[in-house]
Design an enzyme around this catalytic site. Structure first.
Site, PDB file in Angstrom:
ATOM      1  N   TRP A 137      31.712  37.021  41.948  1.00 59.72           N
ATOM      2  CA  TRP A 137      33.123  37.503  42.544  1.00 59.72           C
ATOM      3  C   TRP A 137      32.615  38.744  43.052  1.00 59.72           C
ATOM      4  O   TRP A 137      31.942  39.816  42.473  1.00 59.72           O
ATOM      5  CB  TRP A 137      33.848  37.996  41.163  1.00 59.72           C
ATOM      6  CG  TRP A 137      35.220  38.494  41.817  1.00 59.72           C
ATOM      7  CD1 TRP A 137      36.540  37.653  42.133  1.00 59.72           C
ATOM      8  CD2 TRP A 137      35.588  40.087  41.861  1.00 59.72           C
ATOM      9  NE1 TRP A 137      37.295  38.702  42.420  1.00 59.72           N
ATOM     10  CE2 TRP A 137      37.104  39.859  42.465  1.00 59.72           C
ATOM     11  CE3 TRP A 137      35.009  40.886  41.818  1.00 59.72           C
ATOM     12  CZ2 TRP A 137      37.451  41.336  42.659  1.00 59.72           C
ATOM     13  CZ3 TRP A 137      35.611  42.334  42.009  1.00 59.72           C
ATOM     14  CH2 TRP A 137      36.978  42.327  42.468  1.00 59.72           C
ATOM     15  N   GLU A 167      49.758  37.244  43.370  1.00 60.76           N
ATOM     16  CA  GLU A 167      48.519  36.804  42.973  1.00 60.76           C
ATOM     17  C   GLU A 167      48.191  35.344  43.614  1.00 60.76           C
ATOM     18  O   GLU A 167      47.157  34.930  44.038  1.00 60.76           O
ATOM     19  CB  GLU A 167      48.360  36.566  41.486  1.00 60.76           C
ATOM     20  CG  GLU A 167      47.945  37.638  40.486  1.00 60.76           C
ATOM     21  CD  GLU A 167      48.073  37.615  39.127  1.00 60.76           C
ATOM     22  OE1 GLU A 167      48.910  37.303  38.609  1.00 60.76           O
ATOM     23  OE2 GLU A 167      46.767  37.798  38.680  1.00 60.76           O
ATOM     24  N   ASN A 177      25.517  40.103  36.166  1.00 63.42           N
ATOM     25  CA  ASN A 177      26.904  40.299  36.250  1.00 63.42           C
ATOM     26  C   ASN A 177      27.157  41.739  35.710  1.00 63.42           C
ATOM     27  O   ASN A 177      26.736  41.980  34.734  1.00 63.42           O
ATOM     28  CB  ASN A 177      27.710  39.364  35.046  1.00 63.42           C
ATOM     29  CG  ASN A 177      29.049  39.852  34.738  1.00 63.42           C
ATOM     30  OD1 ASN A 177      29.432  39.903  33.496  1.00 63.42           O
ATOM     31  ND2 ASN A 177      30.038  40.264  35.630  1.00 63.42           N
ATOM     32  N   GLY A 178      27.896  42.478  36.581  1.00 64.56           N
ATOM     33  CA  GLY A 178      28.146  43.961  36.591  1.00 64.56           C
ATOM     34  C   GLY A 178      27.902  44.497  37.741  1.00 64.56           C
ATOM     35  O   GLY A 178      27.979  44.021  38.845  1.00 64.56           O
ATOM     36  N   LYS A 199      39.443  35.972  36.606  1.00 67.54           N
ATOM     37  CA  LYS A 199      40.134  36.127  35.438  1.00 67.54           C
ATOM     38  C   LYS A 199      39.773  37.244  34.535  1.00 67.54           C
ATOM     39  O   LYS A 199      40.465  37.937  33.962  1.00 67.54           O
ATOM     40  CB  LYS A 199      40.363  34.582  34.654  1.00 67.54           C
ATOM     41  CG  LYS A 199      41.143  34.657  33.631  1.00 67.54           C
ATOM     42  CD  LYS A 199      41.689  33.300  32.981  1.00 67.54           C
ATOM     43  CE  LYS A 199      42.727  33.314  32.182  1.00 67.54           C
ATOM     44  NZ  LYS A 199      43.948  33.839  32.611  1.00 67.54           N
ATOM     45  N   LYS A 243      52.903  37.845  39.845  1.00 71.56           N
ATOM     46  CA  LYS A 243      52.335  36.279  39.900  1.00 71.56           C
ATOM     47  C   LYS A 243      52.512  35.853  41.550  1.00 71.56           C
ATOM     48  O   LYS A 243      51.749  35.310  41.713  1.00 71.56           O
ATOM     49  CB  LYS A 243      53.596  35.535  39.104  1.00 71.56           C
ATOM     50  CG  LYS A 243      52.945  35.701  37.613  1.00 71.56           C
ATOM     51  CD  LYS A 243      51.879  34.835  37.198  1.00 71.56           C
ATOM     52  CE  LYS A 243      51.184  35.224  35.849  1.00 71.56           C
ATOM     53  NZ  LYS A 243      50.689  36.428  35.883  1.00 71.56           N
ATOM     54  N   GLU A 293      56.291  41.575  36.655  1.00 73.27           N
ATOM     55  CA  GLU A 293      55.301  40.205  36.175  1.00 73.27           C
ATOM     56  C   GLU A 293      55.692  39.175  37.452  1.00 73.27           C
ATOM     57  O   GLU A 293      54.756  38.426  37.795  1.00 73.27           O
ATOM     58  CB  GLU A 293      55.650  39.758  34.854  1.00 73.27           C
ATOM     59  CG  GLU A 293      55.078  38.412  34.455  1.00 73.27           C
ATOM     60  CD  GLU A 293      53.500  38.248  34.368  1.00 73.27           C
ATOM     61  OE1 GLU A 293      52.932  39.373  34.672  1.00 73.27           O
ATOM     62  OE2 GLU A 293      52.986  37.233  34.142  1.00 73.27           O
ATOM     63  N   CYS A 334      31.939  37.381  37.672  1.00 68.07           N
ATOM     64  CA  CYS A 334      30.680  36.651  37.750  1.00 68.07           C
ATOM     65  C   CYS A 334      30.474  36.112  36.526  1.00 68.07           C
ATOM     66  O   CYS A 334      30.542  36.799  35.273  1.00 68.07           O
ATOM     67  CB  CYS A 334      29.538  37.594  38.164  1.00 68.07           C
ATOM     68  SG  CYS A 334      29.748  38.335  39.873  1.00 68.07           S
ATOM     69  N   ARG A 379      35.721  33.324  36.032  1.00 66.72           N
ATOM     70  CA  ARG A 379      34.966  34.840  36.286  1.00 66.72           C
ATOM     71  C   ARG A 379      34.863  35.291  37.790  1.00 66.72           C
ATOM     72  O   ARG A 379      34.523  36.170  37.999  1.00 66.72           O
ATOM     73  CB  ARG A 379      33.719  34.779  35.383  1.00 66.72           C
ATOM     74  CG  ARG A 379      33.859  34.459  34.051  1.00 66.72           C
ATOM     75  CD  ARG A 379      32.401  34.566  33.337  1.00 66.72           C
ATOM     76  NE  ARG A 379      32.103  35.901  33.070  1.00 66.72           N
ATOM     77  CZ  ARG A 379      32.534  36.619  32.155  1.00 66.72           C
ATOM     78  NH1 ARG A 379      33.229  36.100  31.101  1.00 66.72           N
ATOM     79  NH2 ARG A 379      31.829  38.023  32.045  1.00 66.72           N
ATOM     80  N   HIS A 389      66.315  54.468  46.119  1.00 63.38           N
ATOM     81  CA  HIS A 389      65.289  55.654  46.508  1.00 63.38           C
ATOM     82  C   HIS A 389      64.145  55.040  47.230  1.00 63.38           C
ATOM     83  O   HIS A 389      63.039  55.739  47.271  1.00 63.38           O
ATOM     84  CB  HIS A 389      64.914  56.255  44.995  1.00 63.38           C
ATOM     85  CG  HIS A 389      65.970  56.666  44.374  1.00 63.38           C
ATOM     86  ND1 HIS A 389      66.810  57.802  44.584  1.00 63.38           N
ATOM     87  CD2 HIS A 389      66.550  56.295  43.156  1.00 63.38           C
ATOM     88  CE1 HIS A 389      67.834  57.812  43.579  1.00 63.38           C
ATOM     89  NE2 HIS A 389      67.500  57.098  42.761  1.00 63.38           N
TER      90      HIS A 389
END
Ligand code: G6P
Length: 570
Positions: A78, A460, A102-103, A565, A457, A453, A2, A30, A476
């Site tokens: 968000w 995401e 925000n929070g 982000k 990606k 990574e 946010c 955000r 395994h």
């Protein structure tokens, strides 16, 4: 998560809607599931306009309104509490009060018993406007009702509030979430970050924990803990809007991947180390998301080359498992944004026990940068794409230099550039990937964190179920998922583990699984042979691969669904 912005027009009524929305656009990283504004017009009427989806929708909704106002607050969301709807978007309004937050207010359910008004949203944030309104009804001024309200809140907040009965007042408070304030001759501004105010005010002040802003009668005061007035230094707001432009590129993500060679050189050339790591017996690296994978990658390289003991850990686990801390350990917190709530929380835990902390951060003056004992900036420049790319390589350079490992920058950049110019092969590999329902990224040694990574990606930005796994571990368990609907991306550079990974690849092939490769002797995405350059080039390759896979699926690579982000909530 946010982003909030607030503007008080101190000398005249002004239409501040466009300015507010463009500040929100700069904070869209955000969160971007819904957005809204609320402003007080000349008749002292409060207007709230919110919309679901990207900020562009809000812009369209506001395009023909008269936004002449004394004060305005704006928010990009968000979602945490309450699904994505116009009702749950911010600003939250109760009577004559509008707030943006925000929070997370953790005790919002408990606090609901204090107020009498019906709730119009399912958010935790609405309790803030409800409480201010409630206390004003008992006779308190707007300011006192606000101050009383914030003492009741448990959790984290950066909050801004306006009241249509006090049209020339704007209030704000910060605990656990970032908030900056700035002003010019005709305005006072507050926002979640400096980027939001980059075209508005030349100087900004970063608020400290529990600071309250009272803006009225043309100026503002900062109250420490909501009581004593305190002076906080301002700093020049150096973020230029040029850096937040896509330039010739279609998306920020591809622009930022193309900036990976520059990110490597900048991190290298501007590196300034303020800590002697030889003093410590152990380096404990703590981070979230991609930053955590950088730590693992750095651990493999540093332990091998420098024989320094390294531990890596996910911040959200570290902070709540009651870790036993050690004076001989340097605690290193790696974060692009410098605001990730779990990384910050983990660092505060370490600081509270007087241990040594080093922050490796991209965003200057961010909370983690300011609070750590030592800080090294990664100097990658502003990164807008939600999925981090150029900051990954800059963090790796910084961690290696911190450990005293030199990097052949020219060779590294050359190898990355070869990957950047290999669009054709990467694109056709991406075409193969998107034909599969499930993907498996595997690698050994340094290629293992790169595989993770790559898998992250892909998840995401393409929303494809993908595992990132050590090659030696697939037998395994993960190998059970292998059939012809699964494509494995095998990452193997020219090191002493190459042959072993090739054997693991054969095990997948033998079970009917499809394969593409990245690295040494690859028919798909071939990478240079030298070890250090090939590590960096493989990182760029997985970033490019994910990018083209998402583009082929027609997805928004810069703002993938459900993500943000800067993750400023736990
Ligand atoms: C979010 C981003 C990731 C990032 C992670 C950690 O989840 O989407 O790309 O790696 O946060 O962020 P930080 O700013 O602490 O590096």
């Amino acid at each position: 998560m946010c982003g909030i912005v607030a503007i008080l027009n101190t000398t005249r009524y002004e239409d501040s809607v466009k300015q507010t929305i463009s500040a929100l656009e700069r904070m869209e990283y955000r969160g971007y599931d819904s957005s809204g504004i609320a402003f007080i017009d000349k008749e002292h009427t409060l207007h709230r306009i919110c919309s679901v989806g990207k900020i562009n929708n809000l812009y369209t909704k506001c395009s023909s309104i008269d936004g002449t106002c004394s004060a305005i607050v704006g928010h990009t969301r968000w979602a945490t509490h309450g699904i994505v709807t116009v009702e749950n978007a911010h600003p939250q309004v109760t009577g004559n009060i509008a707030i943006v937050h925000n929070g997370i207010i953790e005790n919002y359910n408990e606090l609901k018993n204090i107020v009498n008004e019906p709730f119009t949203s399912n958010t935790d944030s609405e309790i803030i406007s409800q409480l201010i309104f409630h206390y004003m009804k008992t006779g308190m001024t707007f300011k006192n009702a606000f101050l009383k309200t914030i003492t009741m809140l448990e959790g984290s907040y950066a909050v801004a509030a306006i009241c249509s009965d006090c049209p020339t007042t704007m209030l704000g408070a910060k605990k656990g979430s970032p908030l900056v304030v700035g002003s010019d001759q005709n305005h006072i501004y507050m926002a979640s970050d400096a980027v939001a105010l980059s075209q508005m005010t030349p100087n900004i002040t970063y608020l400290e924990e529990n600071d309250v802003i009272v803006a009225e009668q043309g100026s503002f005061q900062i109250l420490e803990n909501g009581t004593q007035q305190i002076h906080r230094n301002s700093v020049p707001n150096t973020i230029s809007t040029e850096n937040i432009d896509k330039g010739e590129y279609e998306d920020f993500m591809i622009k930022e991947i193309n900036e990976e060679p520059a990110a490597v050189s900048n991190a290298y050339n501007k590196f300034k180390c303020s800590v002697n790591i030889e003093k410590y017996s152990t380096i404990h690296m703590i981070a979230c998301g991609s930053s955590h994978y950088v730590c693992i990658l750095a651990k493999y390289i540093i332990e091998k080359q420098k024989k320094i003991r390294i531990i890596t850990e996910i911040a959200s686990e570290f902070r709540y498992r009651c870790p036993v801390l050690n004076k001989d350990t340097l605690y290193v917190f790696v974060s692009q944004s410098g605001e990730t709530s779990d990384t910050l929380g983990a660092m505060r835990l370490v600081l509270s026990q007087n241990m040594d902390t080093l922050a490796i951060v991209n965003v200057q003056e961010s909370s983690i940068a300011r609070e750590a004992k030592h800080c090294i900036y990664t100097n990658a420049g502003v990164e807008i794409g939600v999925a981090s790319t150029k900051t990954f390589v800059s963090q790796l350079v910084t961690l290696l230099l911190t450990a005293g490992i030199d990097i052949p920058v020219m060779e590294v950049c050359k190898s990355i550039n070869k990957v950047l110019n290999n669009t054709k092969n990467i694109f056709s590999t991406a075409q193969t990937l998107i034909k599969h329902k499930t993907l498996l990224f595997i690698g050994r040694g340094v290629c293992y964190p790169i595989a993770m990574e790559g898998a992250l990606k892909i998840k995401e930005i393409t929303y494809t179920p993908t595992e990132g796994y050590p090659s030696g571990e697939i037998k395994h368990g993960p190998i059970a998922i292998v059939d012809n609907t699964v494509c494995s991306v095998v990452i193997a550079i020219n090191d002493d583990l190459y042959e072993k990974t090739m054997s693991n690849m054969e095990e997948i092939k033998a079970r009917g699984g499809n394969i593409v490769t990245i690295g040494y002797k690859s028919n798909n995405i071939c990478i240079d042979d030298e070890e250090m350059p090939s590590i960096f080039a493989s990182i760029t390759a997985v970033h490019m691969l994910a990018y083209y896979a998402a583009k082929l699926k027609n997805l928004d690579v810069d703002k993938p669904r459900n993500l943000a982000k800067s993750v400023t909530v736990e």
